[in-house]
Design a protein around this motif. Sequence first.
Motif, short mmCIF file in Angstrom:
data_model
loop_
_atom_site.label_atom_id
_atom_site.label_comp_id
_atom_site.label_asym_id
_atom_site.label_seq_id
_atom_site.Cartn_x
_atom_site.Cartn_y
_atom_site.Cartn_z
N TYR A 42 1.08 -0.79 0.11
CA TYR A 42 -0.32 0.07 0.11
C TYR A 42 0.89 1.01 0.13
O TYR A 42 0.39 2.12 -0.21
CB TYR A 42 -1.21 -0.20 1.10
N SER A 44 1.85 2.88 2.20
CA SER A 44 0.66 4.50 3.15
C SER A 44 1.59 5.14 3.33
O SER A 44 1.05 5.78 4.69
CB SER A 44 0.25 3.61 4.34
N ARG A 83 -5.61 4.86 7.11
CA ARG A 83 -7.11 4.19 6.72
C ARG A 83 -7.27 2.86 6.26
O ARG A 83 -8.06 1.75 5.74
CB ARG A 83 -7.47 5.48 5.86
N ARG A 84 -6.51 2.67 4.74
CA ARG A 84 -6.73 1.52 4.10
C ARG A 84 -5.81 -0.17 4.92
O ARG A 84 -6.91 -0.65 4.42
CB ARG A 84 -5.26 1.02 2.61
N GLU A 86 -6.16 -0.26 7.41
CA GLU A 86 -7.06 -0.39 9.02
C GLU A 86 -8.14 -0.34 8.41
O GLU A 86 -9.14 -2.36 8.79
CB GLU A 86 -7.38 1.31 9.69
N GLU A 87 -9.18 -0.30 7.22
CA GLU A 87 -10.16 -0.84 6.47
C GLU A 87 -9.96 -2.31 6.07
O GLU A 87 -10.84 -3.25 6.46
CB GLU A 87 -10.57 -0.34 5.18
N ARG A 88 -9.00 -2.70 5.86
CA ARG A 88 -8.58 -3.98 6.06
C ARG A 88 -7.90 -5.01 6.99
O ARG A 88 -8.60 -6.50 6.56
CB ARG A 88 -7.57 -4.60 5.11
N TRP A 89 -7.51 -4.62 7.65
CA TRP A 89 -7.28 -5.78 8.57
C TRP A 89 -7.36 -5.02 10.31
O TRP A 89 -7.29 -5.96 11.43
CB TRP A 89 -5.91 -5.73 8.86
N LYS A 91 -7.65 -1.43 12.90
CA LYS A 91 -6.81 -0.19 13.68
C LYS A 91 -5.50 -1.03 14.27
O LYS A 91 -4.43 -0.98 14.08
CB LYS A 91 -7.60 0.04 14.32
N ASN A 140 -4.34 13.20 7.65
CA ASN A 140 -4.65 11.68 8.04
C ASN A 140 -3.18 10.59 8.28
O ASN A 140 -3.09 9.52 8.07
CB ASN A 140 -5.61 10.68 6.61
#
Length: 172
Positions: A42, A44, A83-84, A86-89, A91, A140
């Motif tokens: 990602y 990030s 953010r990406r 956290e959406e997948r795995w 927090k 963010n």
Amino acid sequence: MDFKDLVYKRRSNRTLTYGDIPADDVRLILEAGLRAPNACNYQSWHLYCITDKAKVSALVPDICPQEWIKNASVAVVITEDNRRLEERWGKEKADIFVAEDAGACAQNMLLMAAELGYAGVFVGNFDEEKCREYVGTAENERPVLIVPIGTYEIEPPLRDRKPFEEVVTFIN
């Protein structure tokens, strides 16, 4: 220099002396960081590279309490946007992954710096909010590490490590 020699040459050097680092070398160091492994690819992270001597010095003492940072030629702030992840795995995992990603990025930069004849160390003790304001991060993004890099005159001795047998367990 071969990789084994490079690993032993890289040290956490806080005895930096301000000296010019050519823009091409700074770019190589940053690109090495961006080639680091990272969760889900990602990428990030975002790197804020401070190259102005006065701006590097201004990190001390309000953002970073470490006086020696004033002698760095460059300071790279590594931020992460989880953010990406956290959406997948979730927090908890995302927070772990971005810390790992920032560490890998920093290590790659420090290895490239050592290869090019510079030194540095990564710093985690700093005021995140003041750092965020100073470099102008996106809302963010969270500053995770600062990597001061510079020239040096004194190479610290290789520091002892715990015995191999004490920290490695083979499971057969």
